[in-house]
Structure formats: C-alpha cells, structure tokens
Design a protein around this motif. Structure first.
Motif, short mmCIF file in Angstrom:
data_model
loop_
_atom_site.label_atom_id
_atom_site.label_comp_id
_atom_site.label_asym_id
_atom_site.label_seq_id
_atom_site.Cartn_x
_atom_site.Cartn_y
_atom_site.Cartn_z
N ILE A 1 55.06 41.84 63.12
CA ILE A 1 54.04 41.91 62.06
C ILE A 1 54.00 40.59 61.29
N LYS A 2 55.19 40.01 61.00
CA LYS A 2 55.23 38.74 60.27
C LYS A 2 54.59 37.63 61.10
N TYR A 3 54.83 37.69 62.43
CA TYR A 3 54.26 36.66 63.30
C TYR A 3 52.72 36.74 63.33
N ILE A 4 52.23 38.00 63.45
CA ILE A 4 50.76 38.18 63.47
C ILE A 4 50.16 37.78 62.12
N ALA A 5 50.85 38.12 61.00
CA ALA A 5 50.37 37.75 59.67
C ALA A 5 50.28 36.24 59.53
N LYS A 6 51.21 35.54 60.16
CA LYS A 6 51.21 34.07 60.14
C LYS A 6 49.95 33.53 60.83
N LEU A 7 49.57 34.23 61.93
CA LEU A 7 48.37 33.79 62.68
C LEU A 7 47.09 34.01 61.87
N LEU A 8 47.14 34.97 60.92
CA LEU A 8 45.93 35.29 60.14
C LEU A 8 45.73 34.38 58.94
N GLU A 9 46.69 33.47 58.69
CA GLU A 9 46.61 32.66 57.48
C GLU A 9 45.34 31.79 57.45
N ASP A 10 44.92 31.27 58.62
CA ASP A 10 43.76 30.36 58.64
C ASP A 10 42.43 31.08 58.91
N LYS A 11 42.49 32.42 58.92
CA LYS A 11 41.26 33.21 59.15
C LYS A 11 40.62 33.52 57.80
N GLU A 12 39.28 33.29 57.75
CA GLU A 12 38.59 33.56 56.49
C GLU A 12 38.42 35.05 56.26
N ASP A 13 38.02 35.77 57.29
CA ASP A 13 37.82 37.22 57.16
C ASP A 13 38.90 37.91 58.00
N ILE A 14 39.91 38.41 57.29
CA ILE A 14 41.06 38.99 58.03
C ILE A 14 40.76 40.40 58.50
N LYS A 15 39.61 40.97 58.14
CA LYS A 15 39.24 42.31 58.60
C LYS A 15 38.07 42.27 59.56
N SER A 16 37.84 41.11 60.16
CA SER A 16 36.68 40.96 61.04
C SER A 16 36.83 41.80 62.29
N GLU A 17 35.73 41.95 62.96
CA GLU A 17 35.70 42.76 64.18
C GLU A 17 36.57 42.10 65.25
N GLU A 18 36.51 40.79 65.30
CA GLU A 18 37.30 40.06 66.32
C GLU A 18 38.79 40.29 66.11
#
Length: 757
Positions: A74-91
């Motif tokens: 979970i921590k690793y995936i959260a790290k990948l989401l840091e540069d995403k603007e919309d973290i709840k996007s469909e993608e």
C-alpha cells in the motif's frame, strides 16, 4: 506321616504358591498399566502444549509478516500516486483492480480517499470514510492498521490498512487504503500446515474475534473469546488470562469436560494488540493414549503367555532333571561301592578333599602306614594334631599347596612329600584332580598318593654320584666325605676309610699345620663340626671359602674349599673339596691392587683414596676429630728436571714410605697425583698435631744426587679439621688447599691450619 503324604502336601503348597504368584503378577501388571497411562497422558500433554506453542508462534509471525507485506504494498502504491493530479481517476481505479487480479497484495479491495473523506473503492463503490480511524490517522501522515469492524452495507467483518498519499510539496493530498475481509483472511497459504483437529483465531485485547479459521466444530464460536472461555469452563480463570495478555505473554488453558476437552494456547502479535488463539481437539490425544494403552495390554498379555510357557517348560525340565538325578545317584552309589572295594586292594592311598567343608577322607586303610586318620574335619587347623611332630611341616606344606592350586583354578596338580617313619625317611608323590562348580568355586579334590621311596633313594644316589663327579676336577687337591653326625671321615679322595678318623681331630691338625694364621678364624667358621651342623639347620646346604695354606716347604698358596651338606638316613653328610686357585687368585689380587693402589708409591690412588676417606667420614662419630692434610713437595720439579723422572719416581716412593711409617696403620694415605699426597688421621688430638707435623717435615727433608747435581726436596702441608671445617672429602680439600696456598706463598717446608676469615 508317610513319604507319599509329605510329597502330596509339598505339591499342594507349590500349587497355592503358583496361584498366588499369578494373582500378584496380574495385580502388579494392572498397577503398571495405570501408571503407564498416567505417564503417557502427562507426556502427551507436554508434547501437545509444545506443538501448540510452536503453531501459535508461527501463526503470530505469519500474521505480522502478511500485514507488514500488505502495508508495504500500500505504501509503495501510495508513493506512485504522489505525482497524480486526480488520485480517484478512472485510470487509477483500473490500475488498482489490475494489481488486485495479478498480484497477491494481501487485501481484498483498494480504496482512495481525498481530504474531504469522500472515497472511491476499486469495486466501484463510493463511500464516506471521514469518520474512520484509519482515515484520520493517515491524514496525519501515518500508516495505520485498524481494528476489525462491520461494514453495514455488506454486513461483513473487515479491517483496514492505510497509508497517506503525499503531494509534490509534501502535504497529505489523500489516503490509499486496503480492505481485508476477516472471514476470508488466511494465516497460512499452505493448507497442509493446518489439521482438521485444530482451529485458530485472531482476537483483539478485548477478546473480540478479528478472524476465525475453523477446521472443525468448536466450543469457541461466539462473539467474544473471554465470554466463550467463561461459558465452557476454562481451567485458568479468565481474569488471569487477561493479565497474561496485557503483559504480552503467551499462556495456555484447558476447556470443556474430562470427556470433551480442548486445549487453548494464546500468543501475542505485535499489531494493534492482537493475539493468535490456537485450539486443539483433545480427542486426538485420547485416541493416541488409547492406542498406546491397547498396545501395552497386548504386550503384557504376550509377556504373561511367554511367562506361562516358560513356567510349563521349567517345571517340565525340573521334573526331567529330577528323574535323571535320581537315576545318576543310584548309579553313583553303585560305583562308590565298586570304588571302595577297588581302593581297598590298592597299594596307593586315595583321598577326597571337600573344599566347602574343609574335610579330607581317605578311601582305603593304607593310610594307617602314615599314621593319619581315615577322616579329618577342619583340615586346615587339625592336620597338625593328626601326624607325628616330625612330619607336621611337610604335611602342612602339602595341604597349603593343594589349596593354592585350587585357588589358582588348576585342573590337575602334583607335589612330593618327605616324611619320617620308623623304618627311616620315606618319599611320596601326590597327584590331584580339582573340581569346581558352575561359578568356578573350588568344590572337591581327588588325590592319589604313591610311595616313591625306592625310586627317590636311587635318584639321590645318582645325584650324589653326579655331585662327586663334578667335584673331581683337574685342580682338586683333596676330596672328603664326612659323616657330621658321627664325626667321622668316611672317604678321602673317593676311597673308603677302613679305620675312619674323627673329623674334629683331622680338622684341628689341618688348621694348625696348613692354614695361615690370619685365615684360621674364617676356616673354623666355615669348616668346623659345630658350624657345619648350624649351616645344615639353617638350610645353607652349599657354601665355600678362599684362604691361604702352606705346602710341605712352608710356601703359602691360595686354595678354595666347597662344602655341600646333605642328609642320608637321618644323618648329616658333608662333601668337602680343596682346590688349588693360587695362580687365579694372585691375578685377581694384582688386578685389585692395580685398581686401588698407586703403581709408583703403593699407597691408595686418587679414586680409592677419596672413596676411603668419605667412607671413614661417614662412619666417624660427630664428636670425633679427624685431621685432613694436603702435602705438596717443594723442589720436586727441579728434581725431575735435573736428575730425571726415574729419580723423581724413586723420591715419590720414598716419601710414601715415610708417610706410611710416620702415621698409624688405620690412617689413610693416598697419592692425589703428581707430587701431591693426602693424609687423613682419625682421633689425632690437636695438642700433638704440631709435634707430629714438625717431626714429619724433618723426615721429608731428602737430598738426591751429588756435587753440583745435588737437589734437596721438602714438604708444605695444609691442614683442615673434620667435622667442624668439612664433612666430606670435597669440603675438607677446599679448606686444606687454601691453607697450603698460604704456606707456599710465605715460606715453604712448613704447615698451616685453615682459619675462617
């Protein structure tokens, strides 16, 4: 009571004894079986608790490992989401579902929440998590594992793992969380690690079930561990169990009744104060104990059958052996009668010795010839009282020898006995066979005593003749056979004397006219009638001596006499030879003199003198004064150089003669080497020392040569006293040498006594 009735009575008592023994064995086996069951149950319980502890510890470690692994994912995936603007996007939702389907993340669903608490779940649900503990903690920048909770929509127990999602500026811009359904959560991926007789649970500190992993029906299946334990009757109080859990310590208890018992082991997990609870069905242990008990009963039954068969066989063998023994006893009685008849006709003596009773029995009447009773009890003590006093020693030696042979476990042995009878000395040979029991203990000896008197007398005569032949050698001057008891010379040079002369008279005449005076005491001690009797009594049968005799012209020569003492018909017989050893003896004396005396001066040489002085010092009384003197010749080198070494040797010999004459016969004079002499005088008073040495110095003023070649020598003497200035040669020599040095240094032809400085 008849013999038959006695036998019947013995049989009844034997039967009763066997029945009582069988009952005792059965009761004893039952007690052993009960103890066996108790011991097995205790050991199995210990083994089960140990296995449960290992399984619980392993389960706790696995839960910790799986939760930690899921958190890392979970921590690793959260790290990948840091540069995403919309973290709840469909993608992102699509990617999360892909991760769930392709990888083992340890979670059932993912969810992403924004700071306002609105959350989108990977299965498409949109929920509000703003009030959840995991959301609040992760919004503060923490990873978090929640307690088990119930989802109202789905009506299922779950717990959450969450991690903050940081923005590019380090602010928390959302929360990524994983949802784990407790009903589907497995401690072990491998089903082989579990068994159908075990259940496992994950509970929190309040006893609430977080996960249940059930493989059989169980008594713990309600909402709370503590209430379940109280309901089913825990051996350890619930309050005590809670104390162990609060201390993060493992604990163990038993639940249920005696017939339906389960075993519970609780192990702490380092996550949210969770615990792994392992429950094992007691039926498996009871089944194992019953199985072992069944085998034990079968084994005892087999042992009893074998024991019964052994007893039947044993009594069969005993009965057979009894009949066989009775038959053998009848045969032995017949043979004994035959043996008694046969031994009564024999000339030899037959005896039986019972080692257990210490009793000796003679089987025929021939033993009366020796004056010994037919039966002797307590042989070791009584044998002396059963024989003539003259024969006590040889008979005791025979008995002791027989016992030694039996102690050495010899099968056969023999010995000879010499006894005195009215007709004279008789000789017997004893041959024995020794018998032992199955423990190799002496039981009995069977002996035959043979009269070998005639044979032994012939052997003695042959030995005598052989002795005579050996005595007749080339250098034998004379040979005598003497009857010591009768005081008669029987033979001279192997010729029988028609009118035997008294040995004592011949001895006195020979000693007076032939033996040199200094050897007469030795000759009397070895060859007189009285002394030869004493030698025989002391069992000194062979000895000799060397002494000097005079021939018809009065010239002395060395002879050796050998004496052999024996006994014939109760009388002492001596064989005396005189051999000429003059040439050999003089060579020996010359060699001895060469080894001890100086060849030039004829006084003790260095080694012999040192040894002699040390011997005298060792034997001297501590209060007795001895005078140790070193004498060194003055002018001796000039004498040697001017007049030659022959004159020098002559001077040394003359000095030695002066010293020997001047001192007493028991004083020691030796040449130490060169022109140096040592004199040791015992019991020489200090008051007369000056007179003795002054006189000696005058005598040693010797002049040799003539005219211009004339040389005069003198002597210088160093003196030390024993024992005050030394107790051995080395100590005295050191002190006297220092005194001599001072004489030589000051003025010669003088003496000086050593003084301590």
């Amino acid at each position: 009571m008849s013999e038959q009735q006695k036998e019947n009575g013995k049989t009844i008592w034997k039967t009763i004894g066997l029945v009582l023994s069988a009952i005792f064995i059965i009761v004893y086996m039952s007690v052993l079986l009960r103890e066996f069951e108790k011991d097995v149950r205790e050991e199995e319980t210990k083994s089960l608790v140990l296995a449960m502890a290992n399984l619980s510890d392993q389960g706790a470690a696995m839960v910790e490992e799986r939760v930690s692994a899921s958190l890392q994912n979970i921590k690793y995936i959260a790290k990948l989401l840091e540069d995403k603007e919309d973290i709840k996007s469909e993608e992102i939702m699509k990617n999360l579902n892909h991760i769930l389907s392709e990888q083992d993340t340890g979670v059932n669903r993912f969810g992403v929440a924004t700071p306002d608490g609105s959350s989108r779940v990977s299965n498409g649900d949109v929920v509000d998590v703003s009030e959840r503990d995991f959301f609040k903690n992760s919004m503060q920048g923490k990873t978090f594992v929640s307690e088990s909770t119930e989802l109202k929509i789905l009506d299922e127990e779950v717990f959450f793992l969450s991690s903050p999602v940081f923005g590019v500026q380090g602010e928390v811009k959302g929360v990524l969380y994983g949802i784990i359904e407790t009903d589907n959560y497995k401690i072990y991926d491998n089903e082989d690690l579990t068994e159908n007789n075990k259940n496992q649970y994950i509970v929190d500190s309040e006893g609430n079930y977080i996960g249940k992993f059930l493989y059989r029906e169980t008594m713990l299946n309600k909402e709370n561990l503590f209430s379940d334990l109280a309901a089913v009757g825990s051996q350890m109080p619930v309050g005590e169990i809670r104390q162990y859990m609060e201390k993060k310590q493992s604990t163990y208890t038993e639940i249920g009744t005696e017939k339906n018992r389960d075993y519970v082991y609780i192990t702490p997990i380092d996550i949210n104060e969770w615990y792994v609870v392992t429950v094992v069905d007691g039926d498996s242990m009871t089944s194992k104990i019953s199985h072992l008990q069944s085998h034990a009963v079968q084994l005892i039954g087999q042992i009893l059958v074998i024991l019964l068969l052994f007893l039947i066989g044993y009594f069969g063998v005993v009965s057979f052996e009894k009949r066989k023994t009775e038959k053998m006893n009848r045969e032995l009685r017949i043979r004994d009668s035959i043996f008694q008849i046969a031994t009564s006709e024999m000339d030899s003596f037959v005896f039986l010795y019972d080692a257990m009773k210490d009793q000796m029995d003679f089987m025929n009447d021939s033993m009366d010839k020796l004056g010994i009773p037919k039966s002797i009890k307590n042989v070791s003590r009584e044998i002396r009282n059963c024989v003539d006093f003259r024969n006590q020693i040889p008979i005791e030696k025979f008995i002791n020898q027989m016992k030694k042979d039996m102690e050495a476990h010899l099968e056969k042995s023999e010995c000879d006995i010499t006894v005195e009878q009215k007709k004279g000395t008789c000789y017997y040979q004893v041959k024995m066979t020794h018998l032992y029991d199955n423990k190799n203990r002496p039981v009995r000896s069977i002996g035959m005593i043979y009269d070998i008197t005639e044979k032994r007398i012939q052997e003695i005569q042959l030995e005598k003749e052989e002795k005579l032949r050996s005595l007749f050698m080339i250098d034998t001057i004379a040979f005598y056979e003497i009857n010591i008891t009768q005081n008669q010379v029987l033979k001279k040079n192997n010729e029988m004397q028609k009118n035997p002369r008294k040995y004592s008279e011949a001895f006195e005449t020979f000693m007076e006219h032939r033996v040199l005076e200094q050897y007469r005491a030795l000759f009397w001690d070895k060859c007189s009638l009285e002394r030869m009797k004493q030698y025989f009594q002391n069992q000194a049968f062979d000895y000799g001596l060397e002494y000097e005799c005079k021939d018809d012209k009065g010239i002395p020569y060395w002879v050796a006499s050998e004496i052999h003492l024996g006994e014939e018909q109760g009388e002492i017989i001596a064989f005396l030879t005189i051999r000429d050893i003059d040439s050999k003896k003089r060579k020996e004396l010359h060699l001895e003199q060469t080894a001890v005396y100086d060849t030039v001066t004829k006084v003790y040489n260095r080694s012999a003198g040192m040894q002699k002085i040390n011997q005298v010092l060792e034997s001297t009384d501590s209060e007795e004064t001895g005078v140790f003197m070193i004498l060194d010749l003055d002018g001796f080198k000039q004498l040697n150089d001017n007049l030659g070494h022959m004159t020098g040797d002559h001077a040394l010999a003359e000095v030695a003669k002066v010293l020997v004459k001047h001192f007493r016969s028991y004083d020691v004079v030796c040449r130490l080497g060169g022109d140096e002499f040592i004199i040791f005088a015992r019991k020489l008073p200090k008051e007369v020392l000056d007179k003795v040495l002054s006189s000696l110095l005058k005598k040693l003023l010797l002049t040799y040569g003539s005219g211009e070649q004339q040389v005069t020598i003198s002597a210088s003497i160093g003196v030390a006293f024993a024992p005050e200035q030394g107790k051995d040669f080395a100590q005295l020599y050191e002190k006297a040498d220092k005194a001599l040095y001072l004489v030589k240094k000051s003025r010669k032809n003088n003496y000086r006594i050593y003084e301590e400085r």
